[in-house]
Design a protein around this motif. Structure first.
Motif, PDB file in Angstrom:
ATOM      1  N   LYS A 168       1.420  -0.566   0.135  1.00  0.00           N
ATOM      2  CA  LYS A 168      -0.120  -0.054   0.123  1.00  0.00           C
ATOM      3  C   LYS A 168       1.204   1.133   0.383  1.00  0.00           C
ATOM      4  O   LYS A 168       1.450   1.209   0.516  1.00  0.00           O
ATOM      5  CB  LYS A 168      -1.362   0.175   1.678  1.00  0.00           C
ATOM      6  CG  LYS A 168      -2.072  -1.382   1.496  1.00  0.00           C
ATOM      7  CD  LYS A 168      -2.871  -1.135   2.098  1.00  0.00           C
ATOM      8  CE  LYS A 168      -3.621   0.169   2.269  1.00  0.00           C
ATOM      9  NZ  LYS A 168      -4.794   0.719   3.587  1.00  0.00           N
ATOM     10  N   ALA A 169       0.790   2.348  -0.643  1.00  0.00           N
ATOM     11  CA  ALA A 169       1.151   3.809  -0.858  1.00  0.00           C
ATOM     12  C   ALA A 169       0.019   4.828  -0.925  1.00  0.00           C
ATOM     13  O   ALA A 169      -0.606   4.297  -1.446  1.00  0.00           O
ATOM     14  CB  ALA A 169       1.937   3.535  -2.055  1.00  0.00           C
ATOM     15  N   THR A 170       1.049   5.462  -0.013  1.00  0.00           N
ATOM     16  CA  THR A 170       0.093   7.449  -0.396  1.00  0.00           C
ATOM     17  C   THR A 170       1.205   8.237  -1.026  1.00  0.00           C
ATOM     18  O   THR A 170       2.231   7.689  -0.083  1.00  0.00           O
ATOM     19  CB  THR A 170       0.060   7.532   1.002  1.00  0.00           C
ATOM     20  OG1 THR A 170      -1.434   6.850   1.270  1.00  0.00           O
ATOM     21  CG2 THR A 170      -0.743   8.531   1.157  1.00  0.00           C
ATOM     22  N   LEU A 171       0.838   8.546  -1.934  1.00  0.00           N
ATOM     23  CA  LEU A 171       2.352   8.857  -2.847  1.00  0.00           C
ATOM     24  C   LEU A 171       1.648  10.674  -4.059  1.00  0.00           C
ATOM     25  O   LEU A 171       0.432  10.596  -4.057  1.00  0.00           O
ATOM     26  CB  LEU A 171       2.604   8.218  -3.360  1.00  0.00           C
ATOM     27  CG  LEU A 171       1.832   7.362  -5.247  1.00  0.00           C
ATOM     28  CD1 LEU A 171       2.949   7.151  -5.760  1.00  0.00           C
ATOM     29  CD2 LEU A 171       1.571   6.818  -4.684  1.00  0.00           C
ATOM     30  N   ARG A 172       2.305  11.315  -4.525  1.00  0.00           N
ATOM     31  CA  ARG A 172       2.589  12.144  -5.068  1.00  0.00           C
ATOM     32  C   ARG A 172       3.614  12.340  -6.037  1.00  0.00           C
ATOM     33  O   ARG A 172       4.378  12.825  -6.089  1.00  0.00           O
ATOM     34  CB  ARG A 172       2.327  13.796  -5.145  1.00  0.00           C
ATOM     35  CG  ARG A 172       3.135  14.904  -3.989  1.00  0.00           C
ATOM     36  CD  ARG A 172       2.565  15.387  -3.391  1.00  0.00           C
ATOM     37  NE  ARG A 172       3.936  16.454  -2.831  1.00  0.00           N
ATOM     38  CZ  ARG A 172       4.782  17.531  -3.354  1.00  0.00           C
ATOM     39  NH1 ARG A 172       4.398  17.737  -4.698  1.00  0.00           N
ATOM     40  NH2 ARG A 172       5.280  17.752  -2.690  1.00  0.00           N
ATOM     41  N   VAL A 173       2.960  12.613  -7.444  1.00  0.00           N
ATOM     42  CA  VAL A 173       4.316  12.638  -8.520  1.00  0.00           C
ATOM     43  C   VAL A 173       3.887  13.951  -8.497  1.00  0.00           C
ATOM     44  O   VAL A 173       4.033  14.721  -8.601  1.00  0.00           O
ATOM     45  CB  VAL A 173       3.743  11.831  -9.789  1.00  0.00           C
ATOM     46  CG1 VAL A 173       5.036  12.092 -10.541  1.00  0.00           C
ATOM     47  CG2 VAL A 173       3.454  10.572  -9.143  1.00  0.00           C
ATOM     48  N   VAL A 174       6.049  14.555  -8.118  1.00  0.00           N
ATOM     49  CA  VAL A 174       5.955  15.699  -8.189  1.00  0.00           C
ATOM     50  C   VAL A 174       6.372  16.555  -9.539  1.00  0.00           C
ATOM     51  O   VAL A 174       5.847  17.337  -9.765  1.00  0.00           O
ATOM     52  CB  VAL A 174       7.095  16.045  -7.092  1.00  0.00           C
ATOM     53  CG1 VAL A 174       7.538  17.336  -7.113  1.00  0.00           C
ATOM     54  CG2 VAL A 174       6.841  15.415  -6.058  1.00  0.00           C
ATOM     55  N   SER A 175       6.655  15.791 -10.298  1.00  0.00           N
ATOM     56  CA  SER A 175       7.075  16.279 -11.314  1.00  0.00           C
ATOM     57  C   SER A 175       7.909  14.900 -12.503  1.00  0.00           C
ATOM     58  O   SER A 175       7.728  13.614 -11.946  1.00  0.00           O
ATOM     59  CB  SER A 175       8.523  17.089 -11.179  1.00  0.00           C
ATOM     60  OG  SER A 175       9.533  16.737 -10.962  1.00  0.00           O
ATOM     61  N   VAL A 176       7.157  14.889 -13.374  1.00  0.00           N
ATOM     62  CA  VAL A 176       7.177  14.116 -14.401  1.00  0.00           C
ATOM     63  C   VAL A 176       7.617  14.553 -15.909  1.00  0.00           C
ATOM     64  O   VAL A 176       6.689  15.152 -16.124  1.00  0.00           O
ATOM     65  CB  VAL A 176       6.608  12.681 -14.378  1.00  0.00           C
ATOM     66  CG1 VAL A 176       4.842  12.940 -14.941  1.00  0.00           C
ATOM     67  CG2 VAL A 176       6.418  12.069 -15.335  1.00  0.00           C
ATOM     68  N   THR A 177       8.424  13.696 -16.842  1.00  0.00           N
ATOM     69  CA  THR A 177       8.912  13.726 -18.499  1.00  0.00           C
ATOM     70  C   THR A 177       7.887  13.330 -19.060  1.00  0.00           C
ATOM     71  O   THR A 177       7.250  14.829 -19.713  1.00  0.00           O
ATOM     72  CB  THR A 177      10.482  13.653 -18.584  1.00  0.00           C
ATOM     73  OG1 THR A 177      11.458  14.143 -17.716  1.00  0.00           O
ATOM     74  CG2 THR A 177      10.716  14.367 -19.967  1.00  0.00           C
TER      75      THR A 177
END
Length: 273
Positions: free
Chosen positions: A142-151
């Protein structure tokens, strides 16, 4: 003193249950998942310590996008653990919110079977040996996350094939695309070929959650922001054991060391039963 007491209590819960946890940024309470307790509380992460000060990293090893060609640097569980544990520009605590953050640039050292750089955790056993579990039983991450930046595209979670054959493929990969689409890739066989399933959409920088796992020896279970889907595991995978991976596995490459994928985790647990 109250903040430190709360952090100590959380660390005790994680140590007892054998999971890995960091508190999510905007809720309170706790939930039980199998034999692992996933603590969720108001902000308790200490932004001044290494990731090992907020997370129990005793069940993970880190791979970074540096080292010699075909042989990326790995950081052992023992070096990751504790408030003074390992951190650098590729793996660190965000000093604003305590998130465990992974940075994988477009240009970096890769494994022999990949063209893409990664800053990624690989599941280990408490003994220090590599995790390598059977498809039978129930296994979840299980994960809680955010993608801060992605190309373009980044893999933020995997179930990967372990022992049992010669394949170096994953069983599944969970991707986040720059469009905000969340896409599950399920491998068709140990020889390769992946089927893609769009399972959600979240804007870049927004927090979301996932649970990936297997049960009964033949079913993949995926939950994204509370919505659950199931996928059959082809029998060709039966001979293989598995392990979890999580972090930032960038899915694009160039000569740039400033473009890439940065992913911040606020919660991460693994459970086996």
């Amino acid at each position: 003193m109250r903040m430190r007491t709360l952090l100590t209590s959380l660390a005790t819960v994680v140590a007892v249950t054998g999971g890995l946890a960091l508190t999510a940024p905007a809720a309170s309470g706790s939930t039980a998942v199998g034999n692992t307790t996933h603590a969720v509380a108001a902000p308790l992460a200490d932004p001044t310590v290494a990731p090992g000060g907020n997370f129990d990293l005793g069940v993970w090893q880190l791979q970074e996008p540096i080292g010699s060609p075909g042989s990326p640097t790995t950081i052992s569980s023992s070096r990751l653990q504790g408030a003074n544990g390992f951190q650098d520009s590729y793996f660190y605590t965000d000093t604003r919110d305590g998130a465990m953050t992974f940075w994988a640039p477009e240009k970096g050292v890769t494994t022999p079977n990949s063209n893409y750089a990664r800053s990624e955790l690989r599941e280990m056993n408490r003994s220090g040996s590599a995790a390598d579990w059977s498809l039978s039983g129930t296994h979840t991450m299980k994960a809680t996350l955010r993608v801060v930046s992605v190309t373009s595209n980044v893999c933020v979670g995997q179930i990967h094939l372990g022992s049992g054959g010669t394949s170096t493929k994953p069983l599944l990969e969970l991707y986040y695309r720059s469009s905000g689409d969340i896409v599950l890739g399920t491998e068709n066989s140990p020889s390769g070929g992946q089927t893609l399933h769009t399972v959600g959409n979240v804007s870049v920088g927004k927090t979301w959650s996932y649970t990936i796992g297997v049960s009964g020896g033949n079913t993949i279970n995926l939950t994204v922001n509370g919505s659950t889907t199931h996928y059959a595991i082809p029998s060709s995978f039966n001979a293989y054991k598995q392990y979890f991976k999580a972090g930032s596995y960038n899915q694009s490459s160039s000569d740039s060391t400033t473009k890439g994928a940065r992913v911040a985790f606020y919660g991460l647990t693994v459970a086996h039963s």
